[in-house]
Design a protein around this motif. Sequence first.
Motif, short mmCIF file in Angstrom:
data_model
loop_
_atom_site.label_atom_id
_atom_site.label_comp_id
_atom_site.label_asym_id
_atom_site.label_seq_id
_atom_site.Cartn_x
_atom_site.Cartn_y
_atom_site.Cartn_z
N MET A 1 -0.78 2.29 8.97
CA MET A 1 0.63 2.39 8.58
C MET A 1 0.93 3.79 8.06
SD MET A 1 2.55 -0.31 6.05
CE MET A 1 2.28 -1.83 6.96
N TYR A 2 2.09 4.34 8.45
CA TYR A 2 2.49 5.64 7.93
C TYR A 2 3.24 5.44 6.62
CZ TYR A 2 1.52 7.22 12.71
OH TYR A 2 0.92 7.49 13.91
N ASN A 3 3.39 6.52 5.89
CA ASN A 3 4.13 6.44 4.62
C ASN A 3 5.63 6.21 4.86
OD1 ASN A 3 1.88 6.78 3.09
ND2 ASN A 3 2.15 8.99 2.83
N PHE A 4 6.26 5.57 3.90
CA PHE A 4 7.71 5.35 3.96
C PHE A 4 8.21 5.16 2.54
CE2 PHE A 4 5.42 1.38 4.47
CZ PHE A 4 5.96 0.58 3.48
N THR A 5 9.50 5.31 2.36
CA THR A 5 10.07 5.00 1.04
C THR A 5 10.56 3.55 1.07
OG1 THR A 5 12.22 5.82 1.72
CG2 THR A 5 10.77 7.38 0.56
N PHE A 6 10.60 2.94 -0.09
CA PHE A 6 10.89 1.51 -0.16
C PHE A 6 12.09 1.28 -1.07
CE2 PHE A 6 9.94 -2.82 -1.86
CZ PHE A 6 9.94 -3.48 -0.65
N HIS A 7 13.06 0.55 -0.55
CA HIS A 7 14.29 0.30 -1.32
C HIS A 7 14.54 -1.19 -1.43
CE1 HIS A 7 15.23 4.59 -0.89
NE2 HIS A 7 14.81 4.44 0.35
N ARG A 8 15.08 -1.58 -2.60
CA ARG A 8 15.37 -2.99 -2.81
C ARG A 8 16.79 -3.18 -3.32
NH1 ARG A 8 10.50 -6.72 -5.21
NH2 ARG A 8 10.08 -7.59 -3.15
N PRO A 9 17.77 -3.10 -2.42
CA PRO A 9 19.16 -3.29 -2.85
C PRO A 9 19.42 -4.75 -3.23
CG PRO A 9 19.04 -3.23 -0.48
CD PRO A 9 17.66 -2.93 -0.96
N THR A 10 20.54 -4.96 -3.95
CA THR A 10 20.88 -6.33 -4.33
C THR A 10 22.18 -6.81 -3.68
OG1 THR A 10 21.92 -5.47 -6.34
CG2 THR A 10 19.66 -6.30 -6.54
N ILE B 118 -14.27 11.67 8.90
CA ILE B 118 -14.72 11.18 7.61
C ILE B 118 -13.69 11.65 6.59
CG2 ILE B 118 -16.64 11.08 5.96
CD1 ILE B 118 -17.38 10.11 8.81
N ALA B 119 -13.03 10.67 5.95
CA ALA B 119 -11.92 11.03 5.07
C ALA B 119 -12.00 10.22 3.78
CB ALA B 119 -10.59 10.77 5.77
N GLU B 120 -11.18 10.64 2.82
CA GLU B 120 -11.17 9.95 1.53
C GLU B 120 -10.62 8.53 1.66
OE1 GLU B 120 -12.51 11.13 -1.14
OE2 GLU B 120 -12.77 13.25 -0.62
N THR B 121 -9.61 8.36 2.50
CA THR B 121 -9.02 7.03 2.67
C THR B 121 -8.86 6.72 4.16
OG1 THR B 121 -6.72 7.77 2.78
CG2 THR B 121 -7.62 7.40 0.56
N ILE B 122 -8.66 5.45 4.46
CA ILE B 122 -8.46 5.07 5.86
C ILE B 122 -7.19 5.70 6.41
CG2 ILE B 122 -8.04 3.14 7.44
CD1 ILE B 122 -9.68 1.37 5.66
N ALA B 123 -6.13 5.68 5.59
CA ALA B 123 -4.84 6.21 6.07
C ALA B 123 -4.98 7.69 6.40
CB ALA B 123 -3.76 5.97 5.03
N GLN B 124 -5.65 8.44 5.52
CA GLN B 124 -5.84 9.87 5.80
C GLN B 124 -6.71 10.06 7.04
OE1 GLN B 124 -7.41 10.93 1.93
NE2 GLN B 124 -5.49 11.94 1.34
N GLY B 125 -7.71 9.20 7.17
CA GLY B 125 -8.57 9.27 8.34
C GLY B 125 -7.79 9.00 9.62
N LYS B 126 -6.88 8.05 9.57
CA LYS B 126 -6.10 7.72 10.77
C LYS B 126 -5.13 8.85 11.10
CE LYS B 126 -6.41 2.73 10.94
NZ LYS B 126 -5.73 1.45 10.97
N ASP B 127 -4.52 9.43 10.06
CA ASP B 127 -3.62 10.56 10.29
C ASP B 127 -4.38 11.69 10.98
OD1 ASP B 127 -1.46 9.31 9.15
OD2 ASP B 127 -1.67 10.26 7.18
N ALA B 128 -5.57 11.95 10.50
CA ALA B 128 -6.35 13.05 11.06
C ALA B 128 -6.82 12.72 12.47
CB ALA B 128 -7.55 13.36 10.15
N ALA B 129 -7.20 11.46 12.68
CA ALA B 129 -7.70 11.06 14.01
C ALA B 129 -6.64 11.34 15.08
CB ALA B 129 -8.09 9.59 14.00
N GLU B 130 -5.38 11.17 14.70
CA GLU B 130 -4.30 11.45 15.66
C GLU B 130 -4.21 12.93 16.01
OE1 GLU B 130 -0.74 9.73 14.04
OE2 GLU B 130 -1.44 7.69 14.35
#
Lengths: 266, 787
Positions: A1-10, B118-130
């Motif tokens: 999963m890539y990073n994203f920002t998370f919002h919880r509106p009401t 070889i990375a600190e976290t899986i997510a960093q590893g996956k980013d790098a693998a790409e």
Amino acid sequence: MYNFTFHRPTTVRQAAGLLARNPDGKLLAGGHSLLPVMKQRLAQPSALVDLSLVEGMTGVELKGRSVVIGAMTRHADVANSQVLKDVMPGLAAVPGSIGDPQVRNRGTIGGSIANNDPNADYPAACLGLGATIITNKRRIAADDFFTGMFSTALEEGEIIVKISFPVAKKCAYEKFKHPASGFALVGVFVSKRGPDIRVAVTGAGSNGVFRVKSFEEALKKRFSPKSIEGMSIPATGMNADIHASPEYRAHLVAVLARRALAKANA
Amino acid sequence: MSATGIGASVRRKEDFRFITGQGQYTDDVTRPGETRAVFVRSPHAHAKIRSIDVSAAKKMPGVIDVLTGAQLATDKIGNLICGWMIHSKDGSPMKMAAHPALASGKVNCVGDAVAVVIAETIAQGKDAAEKVKVDYEVLPAVVDPAKAQAKGAPQIHPDIVNNTIYQWHLGEKKDVDAAFAAAKHVTRLDIVNNRLVPNAMEPRAALADYDAGTDNLTLWNTSQNPHVARLVISAFIGMAPEHKLRVIAPDVGGGFGSKIFIYPEEVVCLWASRKVKRPVKWTSDRSEAFLTDAHGRDHVTHAEMALDANGKILALRAKTIANLGAYMSTFSSSVPTYLYATLLSGQYNIPSIYCEVDAVYTNTAPVDAYRGAGRPEATFVVERLVEVAARQMGIDPADLRRRNFITAFPHQTPVIMAYDAGDYNASLKKALEIADVKGFAKRKREAARHGKLRGLGYSTYIEACGIAPSQAVGSLGAGVGLWESAEVRVNPTGSVEVLTGSHAHGQGHETTFAQLVSERLGIPFENVSIVHGDTDKVQFGMGTYGSRSGAVGMSAIVKALDKIEIKAKKVAAFMLEAAEGDIEFKDGKFTVAGTDKSAAFGDVALNAYIAHKFTGAELEPGLKETSFYDPTNFTFPAGCHICELDVDIETGKVDIVNWTAVDDFGTIINPMIVEGQVHGGIAQGVGQALMEGAVYDKNGQLVTGSMMDYTMPRAHDLPSFHVGLTETKAPSNPLGMKGCGEAGAIASPAAVINAITDAIGTENIAMPATASAVWTALQKSQAPKAA
Ligand SMILES: Cc1cc2nc3c(=O)[nH]c(=O)nc-3n(C[C@H](O)[C@H](O)[C@H](O)COP(=O)(O)OP(=O)(O)OC[C@H]3O[C@@H](n4cnc5c(N)ncnc54)[C@H](O)[C@@H]3O)c2cc1C
């Protein structure tokens, strides 16, 4: 999963505002279609706008001659709704056939319809009952809503708030499960509301959910499996994959339509 | 029989921790400073690697290193190997291509690892693998074993002509041909044994930890045989000397064979840990598991059976092409040869058998042993042929089997195996009763009234388990011995630890092995612990597969317990001031014969350690014994399964309505666990027959790469099973055990397909017989009539 920002509106307004400010953002309902593709890194939304705290988006209510279901209502809550079981058990059976208990306890009707997976169950019920999809902007007839595989009439930033189903005296859903996924390999929803007769099919068509006009026509005389005995639909336009040929899918449409009719009349 | 001894359905000790989420699987183990390995895998089935550029990946956040096959070669890390030598008909040895843990120069299947981040976290590893740039030159692929040897087929490994690994045979062709020429009736079948993805619940994982202070390497991995893993990784791959490498296979969540083998990922984690001087962990996700776990089966066979006018089988011949995938996995060569053709006699007296097997490379995942390994394929060939022959000759299928059963033991088959004990009539008779075959015709008429075609199918299977003895398997090409070890440690307080070379990954050894010790020493079941899966604790062992832990592993414990009794009697003699020969041991008590003088087991254990009653010159202190046990033969579990099912005429959907399994497993320690093994095995066999099947498209992409497309059997697909037992003791081991782990998976596919073809009136249908396939077959068969 890539990073994203998370919002919880009401409120729906806040949610719409957040979407407007995050053009690459996505609404999050039950997450059972969206999160798997994010985990596989096939989707990369910059922001998630979680609808779970938005007020007024859950519940099943009888309003006049319609059943109105909030977009964030979980499959399990629709399946178990006493109101619905009393007036239209045929519709309650649809979410009851979805996935497994975990999926039914998280997945929502709004998410399912917005996603319009070609093998999903709810689209057949919406089209098969002539439902109205109510968004924060407008009301869309089911006949106009489902525009093809994974595509709908929803515009950028449009939010489904509720779905209104006219109560049909007779209706039923018959599903032939995809052997691996448990989605509909083919699913047929039939209904009769006064003169309005509908036969809607999910899973089979390469363009998503569709109505079988020839069956509907034949059923006008009598809403019974006998009326479509021996009828079939052409295999052209049916899906082909390792699980079923177009011919088999077309054949199942007729079989399931007859079985659904028998159930609706039972 | 005591409440916890041999024959008691004791609840499984290990289940408390499994069910409450307290198991310790490889992924649960964490080490300080742990890093994560993420593999860059080939998206192509067959391609040349023009170049790999890791520079951008190395600059990504959290990345410690990015390693490739070129560095692996520089560091002289050896290739993975297949440890069973097969010779072709012409005497030439099998042709094994190089299998580096990271591909170099070329990839040969989708999922082939080309680099590791070889990375600190899986997510960093996956980013790098790409960001790892691999320039591929895509080549045409071949995935179908029947096409792999064709002229013009893509050549997968440079020096291996026609992708052919070996062309092996077994039996006397001349005799068989003569028998066919004289036969009254010949039945012919083309059979595909579909490729399966194992899908153990716990995915494969590895955690490697290099200790720079001691230069020791420790590997936690999901292995069915950690000692063999250590031996291979040390002796063949050259990772570290054996005494500098410790392998721990803690709780393992299912294997079904797929965790016997040594895989690239564990080799890479070990190597990387030494390079980056930090622990390196990798846990497969489900998508990786589909692509990289060794698959099972994948045979294409033409088989024929010759019979005389009375339905007496005269001969059998088969030609099989076995798909071994892109590389030869650890035991892959033995599965379609000595674990397959040697079982083609089934339960029948067949005078002559001839089998030819070509093993081929294709651009698919490696194929190796999977629950049953070769024996399900053999059973399917034999039981389909027998069933079809009976129908063609108008003989009742049960009767045709009966006419050909082996009834005198020992029986030497024409394909190596010498069956030592069995009673095939007994299991058939009992199964016919339980399944109420007499009432079948009535049930069939009743089903027809509901639009269903009912069918009945038999499978009277045999298997060879507890694969042994070492000398025999050595003569057939095995690179290792197939004995088992046990060490019984009696503590001063009288509790017992058993260290075993068997490995439990769902089988319940902690319970059954303790039952054996409890019964033999007359001590409480709770006072026995079973230790396994750690090369620092257990000296050596051959692990668990081929239903061998009971027949071989428990027999080793019996032998060690015998030695414990001898030593304990010596201690008791000193305590009781009697002659050693006068000491009797029964129900946990040592008694001087003919007197009421006695000592409890716990007292004797204590005295063995405090050593106050004897001098060192008279007796060594302590109470610990070891045994390495090598049986005298394979064991031959056998039985009869009967499947009764309905086919929905309109949709082709199959519903199994009744399942009868009558098995002869010899002595049974825990009937509940045995029944569980049978249930699981049938579920897997039904999965193969009706649902499962790995499909590659012509470009070598795995179409069934997830649970959304690969159908696994679910509880609701199966009826409640009727399980019965018959018993003839195995003469080849002291307990008389035969093994039960694979029987269900071996017996059931043929029973299902025999039942479906009976229902729809066709001769053959390919597995998996999905609703759509059955419906399609129904369209072709002569207008089926329900009533
Ligand atoms: C194992 C498994 C089995 C399943 N089996 C079935 C099955 O048998 N039959 C079946 O029909 N489905 C099945 N599903 C799908 C399930 O029903 C999903 O829950 C559903 O399709 C999506 O609903 P959701 O609430 O999870 O939506 P999410 O995954 O949160 O969202 C799906 C999409 O809809 C959008 N969206 C969500 N809510 C709204 C809204 N109110 N307005 C506008 N857009 C919105 C999201 O942005 C996203 O793009 C299964 C899923 C899984 C994981």
